[in-house]
Write an enzyme that holds these catalytic residues in place. Structure first.
Site, PDB file in Angstrom:
ATOM      1  N   GLU A  68      -9.362   3.501   1.268  1.00 57.98           N
ATOM      2  CA  GLU A  68      -8.998   2.487   0.389  1.00 57.98           C
ATOM      3  C   GLU A  68      -9.570   0.908   0.979  1.00 57.98           C
ATOM      4  O   GLU A  68      -9.001   0.121   1.085  1.00 57.98           O
ATOM      5  CB  GLU A  68      -7.307   2.500   0.585  1.00 57.98           C
ATOM      6  CG  GLU A  68      -6.746   3.604  -0.016  1.00 57.98           C
ATOM      7  CD  GLU A  68      -4.984   3.417  -0.041  1.00 57.98           C
ATOM      8  OE1 GLU A  68      -4.595   2.775   0.649  1.00 57.98           O
ATOM      9  OE2 GLU A  68      -4.677   4.066  -1.121  1.00 57.98           O
ATOM     10  N   ASP A  74       0.502  11.036  -2.416  1.00 56.28           N
ATOM     11  CA  ASP A  74       0.789   9.944  -1.523  1.00 56.28           C
ATOM     12  C   ASP A  74       2.338   9.799  -1.816  1.00 56.28           C
ATOM     13  O   ASP A  74       2.665   8.867  -2.367  1.00 56.28           O
ATOM     14  CB  ASP A  74       0.131   8.607  -2.205  1.00 56.28           C
ATOM     15  CG  ASP A  74       0.368   7.537  -1.554  1.00 56.28           C
ATOM     16  OD1 ASP A  74       0.831   7.730  -0.166  1.00 56.28           O
ATOM     17  OD2 ASP A  74       0.067   6.264  -1.921  1.00 56.28           O
ATOM     18  N   GLU A  91       8.669   3.706  -0.396  1.00 49.47           N
ATOM     19  CA  GLU A  91       7.644   2.900  -1.316  1.00 49.47           C
ATOM     20  C   GLU A  91       7.732   3.493  -2.837  1.00 49.47           C
ATOM     21  O   GLU A  91       7.548   2.760  -3.767  1.00 49.47           O
ATOM     22  CB  GLU A  91       6.272   3.195  -0.819  1.00 49.47           C
ATOM     23  CG  GLU A  91       5.167   2.649  -2.107  1.00 49.47           C
ATOM     24  CD  GLU A  91       3.586   2.899  -1.221  1.00 49.47           C
ATOM     25  OE1 GLU A  91       3.610   3.475   0.139  1.00 49.47           O
ATOM     26  OE2 GLU A  91       2.561   2.759  -1.833  1.00 49.47           O
TER      27      GLU A  91
HETATM   28  C1  BDP Z   1      -0.193   4.152   0.073  1.00 53.36           C
HETATM   29  C2  BDP Z   1       0.351   2.795   0.005  1.00 53.36           C
HETATM   30  C3  BDP Z   1      -0.743   1.715   0.761  1.00 53.36           C
HETATM   31  C4  BDP Z   1      -1.009   2.404   2.291  1.00 53.36           C
HETATM   32  C5  BDP Z   1      -1.722   3.763   2.052  1.00 53.36           C
HETATM   33  C6  BDP Z   1      -1.809   4.400   3.334  1.00 53.36           C
HETATM   34  O1  BDP Z   1       0.377   2.308  -1.347  1.00 53.36           O
HETATM   35  O2  BDP Z   1      -0.012   0.572   0.802  1.00 53.36           O
HETATM   36  O3  BDP Z   1      -1.892   1.623   2.940  1.00 53.36           O
HETATM   37  O4  BDP Z   1      -0.799   4.636   1.283  1.00 53.36           O
HETATM   38  O5  BDP Z   1      -1.173   5.289   3.681  1.00 53.36           O
HETATM   39  O6  BDP Z   1       0.796   4.689   0.061  1.00 53.36           O
HETATM   40  O7  BDP Z   1      -2.786   3.935   4.146  1.00 53.36           O
END
Ligand code: BDP
Length: 679
Positions: free
Chosen positions: A270, A343, A371
């Site tokens: 990401e 996720d 989340e």
């Molecule tokens: C996702 C989230 C994000 C996190 C990412 C992570 O949306 O905010 O940074 O995972 O785990 O679930 O690195």
């Protein structure tokens, strides 16, 4: 005057218990013992160890029964940081191998007392399931919390180290009381500044408080730190200048915090920097850091949460990336793997990486913060979700190779075993926003300590310590909690649907969501594949073939539409709307009934809670009641949004015996929530 106020309150709230409760005490609502009790009872130990003195102090303050003798026995290594408690009506003996074992034993005894368990004939031996039981805070240095829904971060960096909030110690005590012994202080999307000397000193002040509670601090680090903070040419893990920078930084940290735990790293994920920026592998990056930490017994937790907007199914990418590197990691590297392959959805099949790595240490990462489960607005008790993953049989080493046994050292010996979860804790007075969010923090700690505990038992412990020991209260609340996660699954993503949340905040539904130029793998259509034929992601050999990453017989079960459990059906299959389900209904009808069941179940939760008025203090009663109202409205929102949208493809009526939609699809599409987004 006071009397008048109390009388007035009694008049206004005739059913309420007037004692004010705001949730700030969590499950630690111990009652101090009277002078008489203290006089007739002795708590004995000869030690100056600060952890042991703390264990003693907790018992001196709150243990209202027989005398207790505490002892550390260095020979009992098999106990790790666990303990033994034996005793009778007059005297209890507590033995531990480590000082912290005595502290855990003290909390264990206080829990027995608080939950009215007999303590006259004790023969207890507790050895924790995992060595490192760690919370991951996704807290930024500006005190915002990524995906945290209980206010700002607990850590007041601008005041540290000068001002020490009393909450730091309360937090450490709560963790110790459930066996949590490690904390990653900052967000995995890490600011390089956390490694600046100024922040290391601030961190020391927290570490000094946590140490007495047996808690080690860890840091999330940004892979580009050498370049950004140290001015090196790049952050290539094979560049000697970079290697030296990390070595020196680690040395600096250990000089200040001698028991520092290690680093957590999100790399090449990401948008975060990582070794691949220099043509290196995850193993190159992890090993370079592991080498710097080795002399201090530090650990690297290297995250497997990696995926790119490529043509490959996102669910397959972590496995593809990491399996070829198996065996290349140092023994102080642990690969930290999210419970499912996407996720933190309300339900995911287990991540196929578990057990696929044969020669690398693995640990589970759960998410306590909700989340994707309604933030701190929805009541969702997560122990059943945690257990579902831990008890999943991967068949990696034959039948019985559960995720728990693969990661706790039973099947794969490891230098250190670990389990992590993303914390839901913030500055709110009740710590977690929703009073019932505390149960998930508690449950994670209890399962990290003993993954064989049942969700029911953990719920019962938590309810009786947090609210009431009266069975008339415990039983209905426990039942409500036990069903609550499935309820959320029903109204958010039944039958294995997933990731159909609004793109920018992950709170509400947006199955229609599409952002021009946005990453496809962040769009709901990428996951639900709704079309005139049906719904769901084909991950069989006719589709992305993600099922090939599972072992037989799991592969055959998930891969066969007839055998695949309903709960994963649309995760693995693109199913025709008229497909006949195990229930005999069409898939479309089944979907409708599931969404409707979710709505009805939240309403039933409201009924359970409302009936309990008067059996719980008024403040927490009203606060939970208000949250349930939000949850109830949100469930209808989810149901209407998803059914009205999917109906544009199925072209079938919503079965007439279920509640009709109360929204227009076009209105729902216009809802824009201004909820804080991360980076
Ligand atoms: C996702 C989230 C994000 C996190 C990412 C992570 O949306 O905010 O940074 O995972 O785990 O679930 O690195």
């Amino acid at each position: 005057m006071m009397k008048v106020i109390i009388l007035l309150l009694l008049f206004i709230f005739p059913y309420s218990i007037v004692r004010a409760e705001d949730g700030s005490k969590l499950w630690l609502r111990y009652v101090s013992v009277s002078k008489d009790v203290a006089h007739n009872r002795s708590i004995s130990i000869h030690s100056k160890d600060p952890i042991i003195l703390l264990a003693k102090q907790e018992l001196v303050n709150f243990w209202g029964k027989q005398s207790i003798e505490l002892a550390v026995d260095r020979k009992l290594t098999y106990l790790k940081d666990g303990f033994k408690i034996t005793g009778n009506l007059n005297r209890i003996k507590v033995i531990a191998h480590e000082p912290v074992g005595l502290l855990y034993a003290a909390y264990h005894l206080l829990q027995l007392q608080a939950t009215n368990q007999p303590v006259s004939n004790l023969n207890i031996e507790e050895i924790p399931s995992f060595d490192i039981r760690i919370l991951n805070h996704w807290d930024n240095l500006d005190r915002t919390v990524e995906r945290g829904y209980a206010g700002y971060s607990l850590w007041k960096w601008d005041e540290l180290p000068g001002v020490i909030s009393p909450r730091y110690e309360e937090y450490a005590r709560a963790n110790a009381s459930i066996g949590i012994n490690a904390v990653v202080i900052n967000n995995v999307n890490a600011s390089p500044q956390i490694l600046s000397s100024q922040y290391v000193i601030k961190l020391k002040s927290l570490a000094d408080i946590f140490r007495r509670y047996g808690i080690k601090v860890y840091l999330s680090v940004n892979f580009s730190s050498p370049k950004i903070l140290g001015g090196t040419k790049d952050s290539d893990p094979l560049n000697p200048e970079v290697i030296l920078w990390w070595k020196n930084k680690v040395k600096e940290i250990y000089q200040v915090i001698p028991d520092f735990g290690g680093f957590l790293v999100k790399a090449n994920s990401e948008g975060q920097p990582g070794p691949q920026d220099y043509g290196r592998t995850h193993a190159d990056g992890a090993n370079m850091l592991a080498d710097a930490l080795k002399a201090y017994h530090g650990v690297i937790m290297w995250r497997a949460f990696v995926y790119n907007p490529s043509s490959e199914d996102r669910a397959k990418q972590a496995y593809q990336e990491f399996v070829p590197l198996d065996g290349a990691f140092r023994d102080n590297v642990i690969i930290q793997i999210k419970n499912g392959p996407i996720d933190f959805q309300p339900r995911e099949p287990f991540n196929p990486l578990f057990g696929a790595l044969q020669k690398s240490n693995e640990m589970v990462e759960f998410q306590i913060t909700q989340e994707y489960l309604g933030f701190a607005n929805h009541l969702a008790y997560l122990a059943p979700l945690f257990k579902e993953t831990l008890d999943s049989d991967t068949y990696a080493d034959g039948k019985g190779s559960t995720v728990a046994k693969l990661t706790d050292g039973t099947l794969r010996p490891a230098r250190k075993t670990a389990i992590a979860a993303v914390a839901n804790i913030g500055e709110d007075i009740n710590w977690t926003g929703h009073h019932f969010g505390q149960a998930n923090w508690f449950a994670f700690g209890r399962l990290a300590w003993n993954h064989e505990l049942s969700s029911e038992q953990i719920a019962e412990e938590w309810i009786s310590m947090t609210f009431s020991t009266d069975n008339k209260f415990i039983d209905p609340v426990k039942k409500m909690m036990m069903g609550s996660r499935e309820t959320v699954v029903n109204y958010m993503m039944p039958l294995g649907l997933h990731h159909i949340f609004a793109f920018d905040h992950h709170y509400g539904p947006e199955p229609w969501g599409d952002q021009e130029g946005g990453r496809p793998d962040w769009m709901p259509w990428y996951y639900h594949h709704a079309d005139t034929v049906g719904l769901g992601f084909d991950r069989t050999s006719n589709g992305s073939n993600a099922i090939s990453q599972y072992r037989p017989p799991i592969q055959e079960v998930f891969g066969d539409i007839q055998l695949c459990p309903d709960q994963y059906l649309l995760w693995f299959h693109h199913v025709p709307w008229s497909y006949t389900m195990k229930s005999g209904r069409s898939m479309w009808d089944e979907l409708c009934y599931k969404y409707d069941a979710g709505v009805q179940q939240v309403r039933a939760m409201q009924q359970v809670w409302d009936r309990l008025e008067g059996q719980v203090d008024q403040q927490r009663f009203v606060e939970v009641q208000s949250k349930l109202k939000i949850q109830s409205r949100d469930a209808v929102w989810w149901k209407d949004a998803c059914l009205l949208y999917f109906q544009t493809f199925s072209k079938k009526p919503i079965p007439y015996d279920i509640e009709r939609p109360v929204h227009e699809l076009e209105d729902l599409k216009k809802i824009k929530l201004m909820i804080k987004h991360h980076n």
